[in-house]
Design an enzyme around this catalytic site. Structure first.
Site, PDB file in Angstrom:
ATOM      1  CB  CYS A   1     -12.381  -9.562 -27.970  1.00  0.00           C
ATOM      2  SG  CYS A   1     -12.281 -11.320 -28.231  1.00  0.00           S
TER       3      CYS A   1
ATOM      4  NE  ARG B   1     -13.737  -4.618 -31.670  1.00  0.00           N
ATOM      5  CZ  ARG B   1     -12.623  -4.125 -32.185  1.00  0.00           C
ATOM      6  NH1 ARG B   1     -12.586  -2.877 -32.563  1.00  0.00           N
ATOM      7  NH2 ARG B   1     -11.558  -4.868 -32.313  1.00  0.00           N
TER       8      ARG B   1
ATOM      9  CD1 TRP C   1     -17.379 -13.279 -32.187  1.00  0.00           C
ATOM     10  CD2 TRP C   1     -15.401 -14.175 -32.752  1.00  0.00           C
ATOM     11  NE1 TRP C   1     -17.529 -13.895 -33.401  1.00  0.00           N
ATOM     12  CE2 TRP C   1     -16.342 -14.457 -33.767  1.00  0.00           C
ATOM     13  CE3 TRP C   1     -14.101 -14.638 -32.895  1.00  0.00           C
ATOM     14  CZ2 TRP C   1     -16.017 -15.168 -34.915  1.00  0.00           C
ATOM     15  CZ3 TRP C   1     -13.779 -15.353 -34.044  1.00  0.00           C
ATOM     16  CH2 TRP C   1     -14.734 -15.611 -35.035  1.00  0.00           C
TER      17      TRP C   1
ATOM     18  CG  ASN D   1      -9.581  -7.629 -27.494  1.00  0.00           C
ATOM     19  OD1 ASN D   1     -10.292  -8.176 -26.674  1.00  0.00           O
ATOM     20  ND2 ASN D   1      -9.834  -6.435 -28.001  1.00  0.00           N
ATOM     21  N   GLY D   2      -7.060 -11.251 -28.744  1.00  0.00           N
ATOM     22  CA  GLY D   2      -5.949 -11.891 -29.456  1.00  0.00           C
ATOM     23  C   GLY D   2      -5.863 -13.358 -29.081  1.00  0.00           C
TER      24      GLY D   2
ATOM     25  CD  GLU E   1     -20.325  -6.153 -50.942  1.00  0.00           C
ATOM     26  OE1 GLU E   1     -19.484  -7.054 -50.881  1.00  0.00           O
ATOM     27  OE2 GLU E   1     -20.693  -5.501 -49.955  1.00  0.00           O
TER      28      GLU E   1
ATOM     29  CE  LYS F   1     -22.719  -6.262 -47.017  1.00  0.00           C
ATOM     30  NZ  LYS F   1     -21.396  -6.102 -47.500  1.00  0.00           N
TER      31      LYS F   1
ATOM     32  CD  GLU G   1     -22.096  -9.366 -44.675  1.00  0.00           C
ATOM     33  OE1 GLU G   1     -21.222  -9.549 -43.821  1.00  0.00           O
ATOM     34  OE2 GLU G   1     -22.018  -8.481 -45.541  1.00  0.00           O
TER      35      GLU G   1
ATOM     36  CG  HIS H   1     -19.360 -22.079 -68.724  1.00  0.00           C
ATOM     37  ND1 HIS H   1     -19.181 -22.752 -69.914  1.00  0.00           N
ATOM     38  CD2 HIS H   1     -19.331 -20.760 -69.034  1.00  0.00           C
ATOM     39  CE1 HIS H   1     -19.029 -21.870 -70.898  1.00  0.00           C
ATOM     40  NE2 HIS H   1     -19.121 -20.649 -70.387  1.00  0.00           N
TER      41      HIS H   1
ATOM     42  CE  LYS I   1     -17.746  -2.584 -39.551  1.00  0.00           C
ATOM     43  NZ  LYS I   1     -18.460  -2.799 -40.819  1.00  0.00           N
TER      44      LYS I   1
HETATM   45  C1  F6R Z   1     -18.859  -7.937 -45.156  1.00  0.00           C
HETATM   46  C2  F6R Z   1     -17.758  -7.493 -44.344  1.00  0.00           C
HETATM   47  C3  F6R Z   1     -16.495  -8.281 -44.349  1.00  0.00           C
HETATM   48  C4  F6R Z   1     -15.293  -7.321 -44.361  1.00  0.00           C
HETATM   49  C5  F6R Z   1     -13.970  -8.115 -44.233  1.00  0.00           C
HETATM   50  C6  F6R Z   1     -12.771  -7.201 -44.300  1.00  0.00           C
HETATM   51  O1  F6R Z   1     -19.936  -7.054 -45.075  1.00  0.00           O
HETATM   52  O2  F6R Z   1     -17.859  -6.505 -43.672  1.00  0.00           O
HETATM   53  O3  F6R Z   1     -16.449  -9.156 -45.436  1.00  0.00           O
HETATM   54  O4  F6R Z   1     -15.324  -6.586 -45.552  1.00  0.00           O
HETATM   55  O5  F6R Z   1     -13.961  -8.802 -43.014  1.00  0.00           O
HETATM   56  O6  F6R Z   1     -12.823  -6.233 -43.299  1.00  0.00           O
HETATM   57  P1  F6R Z   1     -11.934  -4.934 -43.361  1.00  0.00           P
HETATM   58  O7  F6R Z   1     -12.423  -4.105 -44.508  1.00  0.00           O
HETATM   59  O8  F6R Z   1     -12.146  -4.260 -42.043  1.00  0.00           O
HETATM   60  O9  F6R Z   1     -10.522  -5.369 -43.579  1.00  0.00           O
END
Ligand code: F6R
Length: 605
Positions: free
Chosen positions: A2, A27, A71, A97-98, A478, A482, A485, A501, A600
């Protein structure tokens, strides 16, 4: 998650609020709302969907107001559940938020006392609680209401009974005050304030702040006055603009040569082969005492931690672990005073990472931070640490922050290595090579069109397996993250050797593999894994070192990257896997910067 923005001054509030909310869109949200105070009443609008989809909706009168992106956690995605939430009389409005954990009990009590609820949210109990405690002083009513609440919050409250002030409070969800000339702001993220002011006050845990157009006043929840300090933010406003790129994600991928320079600037001395991260506040004696290192993080930041593990074990022979914060926080943690713990987080606000950090601090162990956002909870609550200087990362999928994190981790490995086993010549080689990486990244970025064509070729495949060994094993993880997601294509990351395996059972001509396989110490072993895939008719895209043309015998498609030291390869191999995922999502016409279901910064457990 949020987002919050609020404004008080002489200008019309609603355009500023809409602009702020748009800056917070990255976000992630599913609905939004605005409220202003004017002529003794609260005007508000709230809606599911994109902000400002209907301009008339956002055109509220008034020079005081607040905006929110929601959110959903408690209650479905509906107009009614969007914020603001008002009290019974419609004179107090709250955005939040929260999560209010004891909301069910509070709601029952308030209903018994005659309050009328309109939504299914936990937030609405706040507006009714504030109404209950209101006796002519909004700040005091907010304070008394919050004393009843368990959970986390960043809230902003306006009232038509006090149309010259806005009150906000923080417990677990970040909030800043933006300090202007004859106008003031609140925001959940300083990015939203960039066009208006660089002066901010980071609201601390359990503080309540009241702003008027001429100033701000801070107290604690126990009603003690606080002298809050104003900080200057040095991020440039244009970092939060797309600058001609179709998406923030692509812009952020292309920014990486510069971001990497920012991350190592002033931290390595190639002529002496040394590195120093000042923020760690560790003397040589303290560095030498470290017997074990643990990196704690989530998602992409966890993959960065895993790269850091390989780098430090290679350079300094210190056993390292990279642990997922959501697991670590609930297990029996076996630590001793010679263990050094780092939390890695772009946002510095990830709930699981913060909880793990606090759990370890509770046991008397120092925790250092590797974070991007100045003033974030992790930056403030760790016992030292470093910023990665990636600037605002707007695309939900983390790209430049990951590169900046692994740059800092390479520097950390060099710093630890040089007080232990690394020779002067080895240190010199690593430090000089770090400085050369940005130019090498530029060469990979020149292949953007070629990678886009590859994405076009593979656009209809529904599954991918990403494989790598040693330093590039975390890059396989990674790459798969990517891909899934942002393009919603199923992808798994595996260690190339582990693949046989179990995962190999999935391979057929419809299940391609991406091998992250530069020509290094494990390359020959990886070639054997490629042959295992080929024997099952699997298609292969390989990322390998330039001039390694013999690989073309084994694979269907190749992306070449410049040569570098083995431990620094992830700084280059990450670029093609980011671009491949980006183009796959872009070709499919997906909302690359705001992938579905994601946020985000994940500020809930
Ligand atoms: C993937 C992504 C998430 C963040 C994770 C941790 O692209 O962005 O997997 O890496 O939510 O977020 P931070 O780094 O803000 O703690």
């Amino acid at each position: 998650m949020c987002g919050i923005i609020a404004y008080i001054g002489d200008k019309k509030a609603s355009p500023i609020l809409v602009d702020g909310l748009k800056k917070l869109e990255y976000r992630g949200y599913d609905s939004w709302g605005l409220a202003t105070v004017d002529s003794g009443k609260i005007n508000f609008v709230k809606s599911v969907g994109r902000i400002g989809q209907n301009l008339e909706m956002t055109n509220l009168v008034g020079t005081i107001g607040m905006g929110h992106t929601r959110w959903a956690t408690h209650g479905g995605v509906t107009d009614q559940n969007a914020h603001p939430h008002l009290d019974c009389e419609g004179k107090i409005a709250v955005i939040h938020n929260g999560i209010i954990e004891n909301f069910a009990k509070l709601k029952e009590q308030l209903i018994n006392e005659g309050h009328k609820f309109r939504s299914e949210t936990d937030t609405e109990v706040l507006s009714h609680l504030i109404e209950k405690y209101y006796e002519g002083n909004l700040k005091e009513a907010v304070r008394r209401a919050l004393l009843c609440v368990d959970g986390t919050y960043g809230i902003v409250v306006i009232s038509s009974k006090e149309p010259d002030r806005i009150v906000a409070a923080r417990h677990g969800s970040p909030l800043v005050v933006g300090v202007g000339e004859g106008e003031n702001y609140f925001a959940s993220d300083a990015t939203a304030l960039m066009p208006y002011t660089k002066k901010v006050v980071f609201i601390e845990e359990n503080e309540i702040v009241e702003i008027t157009k001429d100033g701000f006043y801070t107290i604690t929840i126990d009603d003690k006055k606080v002298d809050s300090k104003i900080h200057e933010i040095d991020w440039e406003a244009d970092l939060a603009e797309k600058k001609g790129f179709n998406h923030f994600m692509l812009k952020e991928i292309f920014e990486q040569p510069k971001i990497m320079e920012n991350a190592f600037a002033g931290r390595i001395i190639p002529s002496e082969g040394i590195a120093h991260l000042g923020g760690l506040n560790l003397t040589t004696e303290e560095l030498l005492k470290v017997k074990r290192i643990i990196f704690i993080a989530c998602g992409t930041a966890l993959h960065a931690g895993l790269v850091g593990k390989y780098m430090i074990e290679e350079c300094a022979s210190i056993p390292c672990e990279a642990e997922c914060a959501s697991e670590l926080r609930y297990k029996r943690i076996l630590l001793d005073k010679d263990t050094l713990v780092f939390v890695i987080s772009q946002s510095g606000e990830t709930a699981d990472t913060i909880a793990a950090m606090r759990e370890i601090q509770r046991k008397g162990i120092k925790v250092l931070g590797i974070s991007n956002v100045v003033g974030s909870t992790i930056a403030r609550e760790t016992d030292g640490g470093v910023f990665v200087h990636a600037g605002p990362e707007i695309g939900v999928a983390s790209t430049k922050a990951f590169l900046a994190q692994i740059t800092v981790l390479a520097i950390l490995a060099l710093e630890f290595g040089r007080v232990r086993n690394l020779s002067f010549m080895e240190g010199k080689e690593i430090a000089s090579e770090i400085k050369k990486i940005p130019e090498k990244i530029k060469k990979i970025l020149e292949q953007n069109d070629k990678i886009k064509n590859l994405a076009e070729k593979y656009r209809d495949y529904k599954n991918f397996l990403y494989l790598g060994r040693r330093f590039n094993y975390p890059l396989a993880l990674e790459g798969a993250l990517k891909m899934k997601e942002i393009s919603y294509v199923h992808a798994e990351g595996y260690s190339a050797g582990e693949m046989k395996h179990g995962a190999i059972a999935m391979i057929d001509e419809k299940f391609p593999c991406v091998f992250v396989a530069p020509k290094d110490s494990v390359y020959d072993k990886t070639i054997s894994n490629m042959q295992e895939i080929k024997a099952r008719s699997g298609k292969i895209i390989a990322v390998t070192t330039e001039d390694n043309y013999e690989i073309e015998k084994y694979v269907d498609d190749v992306i070449y990257i410049p040569e570098t030291l083995e431990m620094l390869e992830p700084l280059l191999t990450v670029i093609p896997i980011q671009l491949l995922a980006y183009h796959m999502a872009e070709i499919k016409g997906l909302d690359v910067d705001k992938p579905r279901n994601l946020a985000k910064s994940v500020t809930v457990e």
